[in-house]
Design a protein around this motif. Structure first.
Motif, PDB file in Angstrom:
ATOM      1  N   ASP A 227     -44.804  65.701  42.854  1.00  0.00           N
ATOM      2  CA  ASP A 227     -43.443  66.117  41.989  1.00  0.00           C
ATOM      3  C   ASP A 227     -44.362  66.539  40.491  1.00  0.00           C
ATOM      4  O   ASP A 227     -45.007  65.620  39.575  1.00  0.00           O
ATOM      5  CB  ASP A 227     -43.414  64.381  41.741  1.00  0.00           C
ATOM      6  CG  ASP A 227     -41.864  64.193  40.153  1.00  0.00           C
ATOM      7  OD1 ASP A 227     -41.896  65.345  39.786  1.00  0.00           O
ATOM      8  OD2 ASP A 227     -41.155  63.028  40.527  1.00  0.00           O
TER       9      ASP A 227
ATOM     10  N   GLU B 157     -43.258  68.093  38.226  1.00  0.00           N
ATOM     11  CA  GLU B 157     -42.802  67.957  37.025  1.00  0.00           C
ATOM     12  C   GLU B 157     -43.396  66.853  36.428  1.00  0.00           C
ATOM     13  O   GLU B 157     -43.217  66.331  34.918  1.00  0.00           O
ATOM     14  CB  GLU B 157     -41.187  68.099  37.438  1.00  0.00           C
ATOM     15  CG  GLU B 157     -40.610  69.280  36.849  1.00  0.00           C
ATOM     16  CD  GLU B 157     -39.190  69.296  36.998  1.00  0.00           C
ATOM     17  OE1 GLU B 157     -38.922  68.668  36.106  1.00  0.00           O
ATOM     18  OE2 GLU B 157     -38.697  70.119  38.230  1.00  0.00           O
ATOM     19  N   GLN B 158     -43.066  65.415  37.430  1.00  0.00           N
ATOM     20  CA  GLN B 158     -43.657  64.164  36.699  1.00  0.00           C
ATOM     21  C   GLN B 158     -45.405  64.018  36.528  1.00  0.00           C
ATOM     22  O   GLN B 158     -45.387  64.028  35.014  1.00  0.00           O
ATOM     23  CB  GLN B 158     -43.804  63.614  37.584  1.00  0.00           C
ATOM     24  CG  GLN B 158     -44.442  62.140  37.309  1.00  0.00           C
ATOM     25  CD  GLN B 158     -45.059  61.138  38.853  1.00  0.00           C
ATOM     26  OE1 GLN B 158     -44.701  61.906  39.885  1.00  0.00           O
ATOM     27  NE2 GLN B 158     -45.682  59.578  38.574  1.00  0.00           N
TER      28      GLN B 158
ATOM     29  N   ALA C 122     -45.711  66.211  32.921  1.00  0.00           N
ATOM     30  CA  ALA C 122     -44.676  65.429  31.847  1.00  0.00           C
ATOM     31  C   ALA C 122     -45.843  63.927  31.438  1.00  0.00           C
ATOM     32  O   ALA C 122     -46.073  63.864  30.689  1.00  0.00           O
ATOM     33  CB  ALA C 122     -43.493  64.822  32.620  1.00  0.00           C
ATOM     34  N   LEU C 123     -46.501  63.361  32.432  1.00  0.00           N
ATOM     35  CA  LEU C 123     -48.043  62.841  32.390  1.00  0.00           C
ATOM     36  C   LEU C 123     -48.721  62.785  31.302  1.00  0.00           C
ATOM     37  O   LEU C 123     -49.625  62.209  30.355  1.00  0.00           O
ATOM     38  CB  LEU C 123     -48.070  61.781  33.703  1.00  0.00           C
ATOM     39  CG  LEU C 123     -47.141  61.424  34.749  1.00  0.00           C
ATOM     40  CD1 LEU C 123     -47.881  61.040  35.522  1.00  0.00           C
ATOM     41  CD2 LEU C 123     -47.297  59.846  33.482  1.00  0.00           C
TER      42      LEU C 123
ATOM     43  N   ARG D 169     -44.339  72.702  36.662  1.00  0.00           N
ATOM     44  CA  ARG D 169     -45.323  71.976  35.993  1.00  0.00           C
ATOM     45  C   ARG D 169     -44.701  72.518  34.502  1.00  0.00           C
ATOM     46  O   ARG D 169     -45.066  71.596  34.018  1.00  0.00           O
ATOM     47  CB  ARG D 169     -46.974  72.184  35.872  1.00  0.00           C
ATOM     48  CG  ARG D 169     -47.120  71.945  38.080  1.00  0.00           C
ATOM     49  CD  ARG D 169     -48.580  72.026  37.822  1.00  0.00           C
ATOM     50  NE  ARG D 169     -48.620  71.990  39.380  1.00  0.00           N
ATOM     51  CZ  ARG D 169     -49.316  72.117  40.638  1.00  0.00           C
ATOM     52  NH1 ARG D 169     -50.253  72.733  39.703  1.00  0.00           N
ATOM     53  NH2 ARG D 169     -49.217  71.402  41.551  1.00  0.00           N
TER      54      ARG D 169
ATOM     55  N   GLY E   9     -42.823  70.542  33.355  1.00  0.00           N
ATOM     56  CA  GLY E   9     -42.390  68.990  32.798  1.00  0.00           C
ATOM     57  C   GLY E   9     -42.982  68.658  32.034  1.00  0.00           C
ATOM     58  O   GLY E   9     -42.991  68.019  31.047  1.00  0.00           O
TER      59      GLY E   9
ATOM     60  N   SER F  70     -45.284  61.275  44.345  1.00  0.00           N
ATOM     61  CA  SER F  70     -45.785  60.888  43.146  1.00  0.00           C
ATOM     62  C   SER F  70     -47.241  61.415  43.187  1.00  0.00           C
ATOM     63  O   SER F  70     -48.075  61.110  43.945  1.00  0.00           O
ATOM     64  CB  SER F  70     -45.485  59.627  43.275  1.00  0.00           C
ATOM     65  OG  SER F  70     -43.858  59.352  42.635  1.00  0.00           O
ATOM     66  N   THR F  71     -47.268  61.685  41.570  1.00  0.00           N
ATOM     67  CA  THR F  71     -48.689  62.343  41.212  1.00  0.00           C
ATOM     68  C   THR F  71     -49.423  60.364  40.363  1.00  0.00           C
ATOM     69  O   THR F  71     -48.745  60.156  39.835  1.00  0.00           O
ATOM     70  CB  THR F  71     -48.961  63.229  40.267  1.00  0.00           C
ATOM     71  OG1 THR F  71     -47.726  62.920  39.549  1.00  0.00           O
ATOM     72  CG2 THR F  71     -48.132  64.169  40.977  1.00  0.00           C
ATOM     73  N   SER F  72     -50.705  60.762  39.664  1.00  0.00           N
ATOM     74  CA  SER F  72     -51.103  59.907  39.077  1.00  0.00           C
ATOM     75  C   SER F  72     -51.841  60.307  37.371  1.00  0.00           C
ATOM     76  O   SER F  72     -52.652  61.640  38.306  1.00  0.00           O
ATOM     77  CB  SER F  72     -52.010  58.903  39.875  1.00  0.00           C
ATOM     78  OG  SER F  72     -52.434  59.491  40.353  1.00  0.00           O
TER      79      SER F  72
END
Length: 332
Positions: free
Chosen positions: A158, A160-161, A164-165, A193, A196, A319-321
């Motif tokens: 993800d 964009e996620q 955004a983070l 990216r 995001g 998902s990313t972190s």
């Protein structure tokens, strides 16, 4: 003894074209004539035993990645290999070097050698050679980057996620002029990216400033050049989000050359984990991708596709972190 690769080089065509001529398939007459002349000149004799064996698929998977020097792919390929081994396949690793022509050559080889399947991280937005794989019945899984107009399974993160983070974190730390160094516009990862980054700024009620956006090449020199361009602009950024790990290295090198302190002068967050992120001084804040899991998921998708070739393509998004470290922490 001449090989099919020697014939291809002599005729200045792909290996797949030579194979099609030798098998009697339809080929442009001029190209077919070049192949015939090369076969005669080199006294090439096809290995009939090997040809008969290749009427069935091999137990090989081709894994075509865009840049073997990028540590992002290390764990991904390990994940692919672990699944491939359990399924009774071996992996042939190919480096396209972000070169669409080189990628197309590897696709030709995969076709000529009857690879059981291909996992591909695309090097461009071109689809013709990839669709030739799909059209020939070779199972294909796209990984990391996706392509419109290709009917294939895809395993992605993800983007964009994650972007955004990263941007939201820089906003929360009080940085005002947050730049974005992203990749080539035609790559899905670069576009996602950037979206995001923009979404997080909009969420914070900030107007978008296009003078803070740079498009580079997903490599260290590109990140360095983009950061230098930002520093040469009338209004320097006080933070930067770099959209992959190699460009993050370029950004950091440029800041060091300009004697700028991280994060006191410029905060930095990079996309993709860096093996030495916790050992650098300052330590580097990164957006982590589950690269091993991404490789496993891609390999599992390929195994399913081989077993059930007529099912609808799947799209898996992981998902990313955010791993917060010193490079993005502003003193209050």
């Amino acid at each position: 003894m001449a090989t099919i690769y020697d014939v291809a080089r002599h005729a200045e065509v792909s290996v797949a074209t030579v194979s099609r001529v030798l098998n009697g398939s339809s080929v442009d007459p001029a190209m077919a004539e070049r192949v015939t002349q090369a076969v005669t000149a080199l006294r090439y004799r096809p290995n009939l035993v090997a040809r008969n064996l290749r009427t069935r698929r091999t137990r090989l998977w081709a894994v075509i990645i865009s840049d073997v020097r990028n540590p992002f792919f290390t764990d991904m390929v390990r994940g692919i290999e672990d699944v491939a081994s359990a399924e009774g396949y071996s992996v042939v690793l190919c480096n396209s070097d972000e070169d669409a022509a080189k990628e197309a050559d590897y696709v030709d080889v995969a076709l000529a050698e009857r690879m059981a399947g291909v996992i591909l991280s695309p090097s461009s937005g071109r689809t013709t050679h990839i669709n030739s794989l799909v059209g020939a019945g070779c199972p294909v899984v796209l990984v990391d980057r996706e392509l419109g107009g290709v009917r294939a399974d895809a395993v992605l993160t993800d983007n964009e996620q994650g972007a955004a983070l990263a941007t939201r974190h820089l906003v929360e730390q009080g940085f005002e002029r947050i730049a974005c160094v992203t990749g080539p516009q035609e790559y899905s990862t670069a576009a996602q990216r950037l979206r995001g980054y923009r979404a997080a700024l909009a969420e914070a009620g900030r107007d978008e400033d296009e003078s803070l956006v740079r498009f580079a090449d997903f490599r260290e020199p590109g990140g360095h050049a983009a950061m230098k361009s930002l520093l040469d602009s009338p209004m320097r950024p006080d933070a930067v989000f770099a959209a992959n790990n190699l460009m993050t290295i370029g950004v950091l090198r440029c800041l060091a050359e300009h004697a700028l302190s991280v994060p006191a002068d410029v905060g930095v967050v990079g996309f993709d984990e860096l093996p030495w992120a916790e050992f650098a001084r300052p330590t580097i804040t990164t957006v982590g991708q589950p690269t091993y899991d991404e490789g496993r998921a891609a390999a599992e998708a390929l195994a399913r596709r081989i077993g059930s070739p007529d099912t609808e393509p799947t799209r898996t998004v992981l998902s990313t972190s955010l791993h917060v470290r010193e490079s993005s922490l502003r003193e209050r």
